[in-house]
Design a protein around this motif. Structure first.
Motif, PDB file in Angstrom:
ATOM      1  N   LEU A   1       0.791  -1.224   0.000  1.00 27.58           N
ATOM      2  CA  LEU A   1       0.000   0.000   0.000  1.00 27.58           C
ATOM      3  C   LEU A   1       0.827   1.280   0.000  1.00 27.58           C
ATOM      4  O   LEU A   1       0.277   2.361  -0.203  1.00 27.58           O
ATOM      5  N   THR A   2       2.133   1.186   0.210  1.00 34.53           N
ATOM      6  CA  THR A   2       2.953   2.395   0.303  1.00 34.53           C
ATOM      7  C   THR A   2       2.840   3.297  -0.930  1.00 34.53           C
ATOM      8  O   THR A   2       2.581   4.506  -0.789  1.00 34.53           O
ATOM      9  N   PRO A   3       3.031   2.785  -2.147  1.00 33.98           N
ATOM     10  CA  PRO A   3       2.897   3.684  -3.308  1.00 33.98           C
ATOM     11  C   PRO A   3       1.486   4.231  -3.484  1.00 33.98           C
ATOM     12  O   PRO A   3       1.309   5.380  -3.902  1.00 33.98           O
ATOM     13  N   LEU A   4       0.478   3.424  -3.156  1.00 38.62           N
ATOM     14  CA  LEU A   4      -0.903   3.896  -3.265  1.00 38.62           C
ATOM     15  C   LEU A   4      -1.186   4.991  -2.246  1.00 38.62           C
ATOM     16  O   LEU A   4      -1.875   5.978  -2.548  1.00 38.62           O
ATOM     17  N   ALA A   5      -0.656   4.833  -1.039  1.00 37.93           N
ATOM     18  CA  ALA A   5      -0.850   5.843  -0.006  1.00 37.93           C
ATOM     19  C   ALA A   5      -0.173   7.147  -0.385  1.00 37.93           C
ATOM     20  O   ALA A   5      -0.746   8.239  -0.248  1.00 37.93           O
ATOM     21  N   ALA A   6       1.051   7.042  -0.904  1.00 38.03           N
ATOM     22  CA  ALA A   6       1.784   8.239  -1.315  1.00 38.03           C
ATOM     23  C   ALA A   6       1.065   8.956  -2.459  1.00 38.03           C
ATOM     24  O   ALA A   6       0.938  10.188  -2.468  1.00 38.03           O
ATOM     25  N   SER A   7       0.571   8.170  -3.421  1.00 37.15           N
ATOM     26  CA  SER A   7      -0.148   8.743  -4.557  1.00 37.15           C
ATOM     27  C   SER A   7      -1.435   9.420  -4.105  1.00 37.15           C
ATOM     28  O   SER A   7      -1.781  10.511  -4.575  1.00 37.15           O
ATOM     29  N   SER A   8      -2.147   8.779  -3.168  1.00 37.00           N
ATOM     30  CA  SER A   8      -3.399   9.336  -2.677  1.00 37.00           C
ATOM     31  C   SER A   8      -3.173  10.670  -1.971  1.00 37.00           C
ATOM     32  O   SER A   8      -3.909  11.639  -2.183  1.00 37.00           O
ATOM     33  N   LEU A   9      -2.155  10.744  -1.132  1.00 35.07           N
ATOM     34  CA  LEU A   9      -1.857  11.986  -0.427  1.00 35.07           C
ATOM     35  C   LEU A   9      -1.420  13.078  -1.402  1.00 35.07           C
ATOM     36  O   LEU A   9      -1.785  14.253  -1.244  1.00 35.07           O
ATOM     37  N   ARG A  10      -0.658  12.695  -2.417  1.00 36.71           N
ATOM     38  CA  ARG A  10      -0.174  13.676  -3.389  1.00 36.71           C
ATOM     39  C   ARG A  10      -1.324  14.242  -4.217  1.00 36.71           C
ATOM     40  O   ARG A  10      -1.430  15.462  -4.409  1.00 36.71           O
ATOM     41  N   LYS A  11      -2.223  13.369  -4.697  1.00 38.28           N
ATOM     42  CA  LYS A  11      -3.333  13.829  -5.534  1.00 38.28           C
ATOM     43  C   LYS A  11      -4.333  14.673  -4.760  1.00 38.28           C
ATOM     44  O   LYS A  11      -4.928  15.602  -5.307  1.00 38.28           O
ATOM     45  N   SER A  12      -4.533  14.352  -3.499  1.00 36.33           N
ATOM     46  CA  SER A  12      -5.507  15.100  -2.696  1.00 36.33           C
ATOM     47  C   SER A  12      -4.931  16.406  -2.175  1.00 36.33           C
ATOM     48  O   SER A  12      -5.690  17.298  -1.764  1.00 36.33           O
ATOM     49  N   GLY A  13      -3.605  16.519  -2.184  1.00 37.99           N
ATOM     50  CA  GLY A  13      -2.998  17.715  -1.626  1.00 37.99           C
ATOM     51  C   GLY A  13      -3.098  17.779  -0.108  1.00 37.99           C
ATOM     52  O   GLY A  13      -2.981  18.855   0.489  1.00 37.99           O
ATOM     53  N   TYR A  14      -3.297  16.627   0.496  1.00 32.97           N
ATOM     54  CA  TYR A  14      -3.550  16.547   1.941  1.00 32.97           C
ATOM     55  C   TYR A  14      -2.427  17.193   2.749  1.00 32.97           C
ATOM     56  O   TYR A  14      -2.671  17.884   3.726  1.00 32.97           O
ATOM     57  N   LEU A  15      -1.177  16.975   2.309  1.00 32.20           N
ATOM     58  CA  LEU A  15      -0.028  17.532   3.017  1.00 32.20           C
ATOM     59  C   LEU A  15       0.769  18.480   2.125  1.00 32.20           C
ATOM     60  O   LEU A  15       1.946  18.753   2.378  1.00 32.20           O
ATOM     61  N   SER A  16       0.121  18.989   1.079  1.00 29.33           N
ATOM     62  CA  SER A  16       0.794  19.847   0.119  1.00 29.33           C
ATOM     63  C   SER A  16       1.011  21.257   0.675  1.00 29.33           C
ATOM     64  O   SER A  16       0.106  21.854   1.267  1.00 29.33           O
ATOM     65  N   LYS A  17       2.211  21.803   0.438  1.00 33.30           N
ATOM     66  CA  LYS A  17       2.500  23.169   0.858  1.00 33.30           C
ATOM     67  C   LYS A  17       1.682  24.179   0.069  1.00 33.30           C
ATOM     68  O   LYS A  17       1.406  25.283   0.547  1.00 33.30           O
ATOM     69  N   LYS A  18       1.298  23.797  -1.158  1.00 36.30           N
ATOM     70  CA  LYS A  18       0.526  24.706  -1.995  1.00 36.30           C
ATOM     71  C   LYS A  18      -0.941  24.792  -1.583  1.00 36.30           C
ATOM     72  O   LYS A  18      -1.594  25.814  -1.790  1.00 36.30           O
ATOM     73  N   GLU A  19      -1.464  23.689  -1.040  1.00 38.59           N
ATOM     74  CA  GLU A  19      -2.902  23.629  -0.757  1.00 38.59           C
ATOM     75  C   GLU A  19      -3.242  23.648   0.728  1.00 38.59           C
ATOM     76  O   GLU A  19      -4.424  23.621   1.085  1.00 38.59           O
ATOM     77  N   ALA A  20      -2.261  23.671   1.588  1.00 38.25           N
ATOM     78  CA  ALA A  20      -2.536  23.680   3.024  1.00 38.25           C
ATOM     79  C   ALA A  20      -1.501  24.538   3.740  1.00 38.25           C
ATOM     80  O   ALA A  20      -0.327  24.584   3.345  1.00 38.25           O
TER      81      ALA A  20
END
Length: 331
Positions: A64-83
């Motif tokens: 699940l590691t790559p899927l988790a990383a992809s999910s967080l990246r697409k959602s912007g959950y921890l993105s500096k640009k979106e949060a």
């Protein structure tokens, strides 16, 4: 998470309501979990139970590691640009706390269940484990929810079913496996309540991955100390580990978290409880297991308590899990 679904599945689900999607996802979860009892039971033939449980959790975390990383990246959950920094800090801490709590509760539930399967049949384990369904409302008291008299009555009825199934000769008639499997139900109930508290639309896969990692690493430490596993034993049981990792574990628990986002909680609990039925069916078809008349009666009592409990709660449920946007305005 689009890469997680096969294309035909995407087409089928696209035209459905969110609630229908959630229900179908949870039904698939129950089927996968039901088959998991077979793999778990057979896994004990190759390696000690804690070892089997720990390795499959670690393997699931890796998958699940790559899927988790992809999910967080697409959602912007921890993105500096979106949060903002405060939002990212809050979300990171929330995710780590949730992963640790879910992982430890998952470890308790899966480890006691796996050890119990040494002496308990797959079908019987499925029904005893399903007691977590009636325990969830009781455990949710810790989150400030109330519990009705009917909920309490369902717990009593379900425990009576366990008694009919396992206590043929009084308290001494139950095996250690019976008691451990009953304990696993409490662990799963705690895990589900914790998931309900912390999951949201953007952290579901990451939370699933993190709980597997915590569960697996902690479980492996215990296994090394207590079981001294041999690498040869692990390799001999690798086909079962791969099946358990990919389907009931990685896919199953992730689908649980995703399905619970859309289904109302009472329906979700009821659908997931059919895991016990599928475990008994697959146990009979694949392992040639046969439940005694007393075990069938006890199973029926447990399942009836589960159904009654969900019908009673359906009217007062407001929906599935917290959608995660209630993060105290995210600081």
């Amino acid at each position: 998470m689009r890469s997680f679904w096969f294309a035909p599945g995407c087409v089928i689900l696209r035209g459905m309501s969110d609630k229908t999607k959630g229900n179908l996802i949870l039904l698939l979860t129950a089927i996968l979990w039901g088959t998991g009892f077979i793999a778990q039971k057979k896994g004990n033939d190759y390696m000690p139970p804690m070892t089997f449980n720990a390795v499959r959790q670690i393997m699931a975390a890796i998958v699940l590691t790559p899927l988790a990383a992809s999910s967080l990246r697409k959602s912007g959950y921890l993105s500096k640009k979106e949060a903002t920094y405060a939002q990212r800090t809050y979300r990171t801490n929330r995710l780590l706390i949730a992963g640790a709590l879910c992982g430890l509760f998952l470890l308790f539930g899966t480890a006691t269940q796996q050890i119990g399967l040494v002496t308990v049949s797959a079908g019987k384990s499925g029904f005893i484990s399903s007691l977590y369904i009636v325990l969830v409302p009781v455990f949710s008291i810790l989150l400030g929810n109330s519990v009705s008299r009917k909920n309490i009555a369902c717990v009593v009825i379900a425990l009576a079913g366990f008694a009919v199934m396992s206590l043929q000769e009084g308290l001494g008639g139950a095996t250690v496996g019976d008691w451990l499997t009953l304990a696993s139900a409490a662990g799963f109930a705690a895990q589900i309540v914790t998931v309900n508290r912390f999951v949201d639309r953007d952290n579901a896969v990451a939370l699933s991955q993190l709980q597997f990692l915590i569960c697996g690493v902690a479980g492996l430490a215990i296994a090394v100390v207590m079981e001294h596993p041999a690498p040869e034993a692990v390799m001999s049981g690798m086909p079962l580990l791969l099946y358990q990792t990919i389907f009931p574990t990685a896919c199953g628990y992730t689908l649980q978290i995703m399905g619970q986002k859309y289904a109302d909680s009472s329906t979700a609990a009821l659908i997931m409880s059919t895991e016990a039925v599928f475990a008994a069916v697959f146990g009979a078809l694949i392992l040639n297991e046969a439940m005694s008349g007393r075990e069938i009666i006890g199973s029926a009592i447990i399942f009836a308590a589960i159904i009654i409990g969900q019908i009673e709660r359906k009217k007062c449920d407001t929906g599935g899990m917290h959608d995660g946007r209630q993060e105290k305005s995210e600081i």
